[in-house]
Motif scaffolding. Structure first.
Motif, PDB file in Angstrom:
ATOM      1  N   ASN A  63     -17.408 -74.889   7.716  1.00 20.25           N
ATOM      2  CA  ASN A  63     -18.623 -74.944   6.782  1.00 20.25           C
ATOM      3  C   ASN A  63     -18.214 -74.650   5.227  1.00 20.25           C
ATOM      4  O   ASN A  63     -18.844 -74.752   4.219  1.00 20.25           O
ATOM      5  N   VAL A  64     -16.720 -74.359   5.257  1.00 25.59           N
ATOM      6  CA  VAL A  64     -16.145 -74.188   4.038  1.00 25.59           C
ATOM      7  C   VAL A  64     -15.342 -75.023   3.445  1.00 25.59           C
ATOM      8  O   VAL A  64     -14.019 -75.356   4.415  1.00 25.59           O
ATOM      9  N   LYS A  93     -10.262 -66.126   7.814  1.00 23.59           N
ATOM     10  CA  LYS A  93     -11.076 -64.977   7.274  1.00 23.59           C
ATOM     11  C   LYS A  93     -10.743 -63.636   7.933  1.00 23.59           C
ATOM     12  O   LYS A  93     -10.582 -63.353   9.242  1.00 23.59           O
ATOM     13  N   SER A 102     -18.170 -63.477  -1.073  1.00 20.55           N
ATOM     14  CA  SER A 102     -18.282 -65.125  -1.385  1.00 20.55           C
ATOM     15  C   SER A 102     -16.788 -65.460  -1.113  1.00 20.55           C
ATOM     16  O   SER A 102     -15.900 -64.727  -0.921  1.00 20.55           O
ATOM     17  N   VAL A 103     -16.645 -66.682  -0.881  1.00 22.26           N
ATOM     18  CA  VAL A 103     -15.566 -67.331  -0.479  1.00 22.26           C
ATOM     19  C   VAL A 103     -14.429 -67.236  -1.265  1.00 22.26           C
ATOM     20  O   VAL A 103     -13.131 -67.040  -0.781  1.00 22.26           O
ATOM     21  N   ILE A 139     -14.070 -74.193  -5.026  1.00 21.97           N
ATOM     22  CA  ILE A 139     -14.775 -73.979  -3.568  1.00 21.97           C
ATOM     23  C   ILE A 139     -16.200 -74.588  -3.725  1.00 21.97           C
ATOM     24  O   ILE A 139     -16.898 -74.449  -4.793  1.00 21.97           O
TER      25      ILE A 139
END
Length: 522
Positions: A63-64, A93, A102-103, A139
């Motif tokens: 998803n990232v 992660k 947040s990413v 991002i």
């Protein structure tokens, strides 16, 4: 109080010009979008037809998604893989991180093993960082990006300066890397008083310029003047310190340099300790020293690495050779043409016998030989090192001998020109020596036209020019004219170190004392 500089064109202006030409964009859309595809499209538009531009999509999780943007050749790709991609893709992660983080925060604080990481919110700032050897990280879903410093371009190692060789001094010299040069200075002055003020000059080149000085030692008025002159510069590209020098010097039409250049960190530090200011330009191994005086052009680095007795003796010889290189050809022309009675009788007979078959006047003869000598000097500089010195030496011997045997020039003239050339090599500063070479031809013309009276007139005009010349407000002939007796300890002669306890009064700021008196051994 900081002086307000005139506004200069920056990368922001270039970005606004570029985006204003696109139908779907305007200047307000400089901010980074949370839509990754929009950011990618704008970056590709800005870097259109740039073959070294790399934009690499990376999936941290399902998803990232993020984009890595950099310029190939400016980035250390091995370091990029080791400290950037591997932690993000392989390790993922880290445990214990809040789900609400947040990413960008997770990547910046936990995954990227790089010290220099900063957040930016504008595309212009992102592009500016990419052009300065940073990796941009955009991002998906976040309206800001990160810049990670990963310089990896090739640069020259620290070597001994080729233009300022010393016998006993240090062997390190400036390189084309700005940060390397500031580090060489910081190694010598480990104090917070050593300041580096940064500027960016050049609409297209965005060249980094650093003004180095010692707080409390450099005069505030001099600092303000240098800031003002640098702030006035507006040009498309700054390619080196020599371009900057021409923009900020006081009298551009004077043959004498008003700004000293040096390739040696120790010389720059010594000048900073006297109250001067250094300017270092990125991609240039020569730093500028402000202000410069006439006597600085005749001082060498070895003057401060040997005992004062040796230094004083060598300096006196250097000043004698300086006058020989300036006046000897014109004196010979004036005496042999207008004032032969001033020459001793036996020497006059020898000169007359040697010139008996020469078809040219003494001034034309001197001009011819000086021109040939300058040509040989220039050829020796431009040719490869392996053959440059051989060509200049052999050329001088062959041409001089052949010209004398052919009766084109006389043997005394060859001796005079050769002695003048050797004397000119004793001048430590190349650009200062070039000024003397130019004035030598002027003196020849005056001597050929008016004899000794012409030389005297030329000397008076030269003295008036030197006395009236200024370098950033400092008299060029200081401390001789105006005379400052306390500063004459290191001009013609050099006193011992323990006697040089005061900084030059025409330069230093609040801190005028180097060290306390009374340190001579008894």
């Amino acid at each position: 109080m900081m002086r307000q500089f005139r506004k200069r064109k920056t990368l922001q202006d270039l970005f606004n010009k570029k985006t204003a030409s696109l139908p779907s964009q305007n200047k307000e859309e400089d901010s980074i979008s949370s839509d990754l595809s929009d950011n990618e499209q704008q970056l590709k538009k800005l870097f259109e037809h740039c073959s070294d531009f790399v934009i690499r999509p990376v999936f941290v999780t399902d998803n990232v998604k993020l984009l890595l943007i950099y310029l190939d050749g400016l980035i250390d790709t091995n370091l990029l893989d080791e400290v950037f991609l591997k932690p993000m893709i392989v390790e993922g992660k880290p445990q214990g991180v809040e789900e609400t983080s947040s990413v960008g925060k997770i990547i910046g604080q936990h995954l990227i093993a790089i010290t220099q990481v900063k957040n930016v919110t504008n595309l212009s700032e992102l592009v500016d960082g990419i052009l300065k050897a940073n990796v941009g990280v955009v991002i998906d879903g976040e309206d800001k990006a990160m810049l990670a410093e990963l310089p990896g371009f090739e640069k020259r190692s620290i070597e001994e300066p080729a233009t300022e060789v010393t016998i006993r001094g240090p062997k390190d010299g400036f390189t084309e890397s700005l940060r390397t040069n500031t580090t060489l200075l910081r190694r010598r002055i480990r104090s917070t008083k050593l300041k580096f003020e940064s500027f960016t000059i050049g609409e297209l080149s965005q060249t980094d310029v650093v003004m180095a000085y010692l707080d409390g030692i450099a005069p505030d008025s001099l600092l303000e003047e240098v800031r003002t002159r640098i702030g006035r510069i507006e040009l498309d590209a700054l390619m080196g310190s020599e371009m900057l020098e021409e923009f900020i010097e006081d009298v551009p039409y004077s043959p004498f340099p008003q700004i000293q250049n040096t390739e040696r960190p120790d010389i720059l530090i010594a000048n900073l300790l006297e109250g001067r200011i250094g300017i270092i330009v990125d991609n240039t191994p020569f730093a500028l020293v402000i202000p410069m005086t006439f006597w600085s052009g005749l001082q060498a680095a070895d003057d401060y690495y040997e005992r004062f007795i040796y230094t004083t003796f060598i300096r006196l010889i250097r000043y004698v050779l300086f006058n020989i290189s300036l006046f000897l050809p014109s004196l010979y022309v004036a005496l042999s043409t207008f004032h032969p009675k001033l020459i001793p009788t036996s020497l006059l007979f020898s000169v007359a016998a040697a010139r008996e078959g020469v078809p040219f006047p003494a001034m034309i003869e001197a001009f011819m030989m000086e021109f040939v000598f300058e040509g040989l000097r220039e050829a020796g500089v431009r040719l490869p090192k392996a053959i440059g010195s051989a060509v200049s030496i052999v050329g001088a011997l062959v041409i001089g001998q052949a010209a004398v045997q052919a009766g084109i020039v006389s043997a005394p003239m060859v001796i005079v020109v050769a002695t003048t050339g050797i004397s000119s090599f004793s001048i430590p500063r190349y650009n200062f020596g070039t000024a003397i070479r130019i004035i030598r031809f002027v003196m020849l013309i005056l001597a050929g036209a008016l004899g000794l009276y012409g030389i005297v007139l030329g000397f008076i005009a030269l003295t008036i020019h030197l006395v009236s010349l200024r370098s950033f407000g400092v008299p060029y002939f200081s401390p001789v004219a105006p005379q400052i007796p306390a500063d004459l300890k290191d001009v013609i002669i050099r006193l011992p170190r323990w006697a040089l306890n005061q900084r030059p009064t025409f330069l230093s700021g609040k801190d005028k004392i180097r060290f306390p008196k009374g340190q001579k051994q008894k």
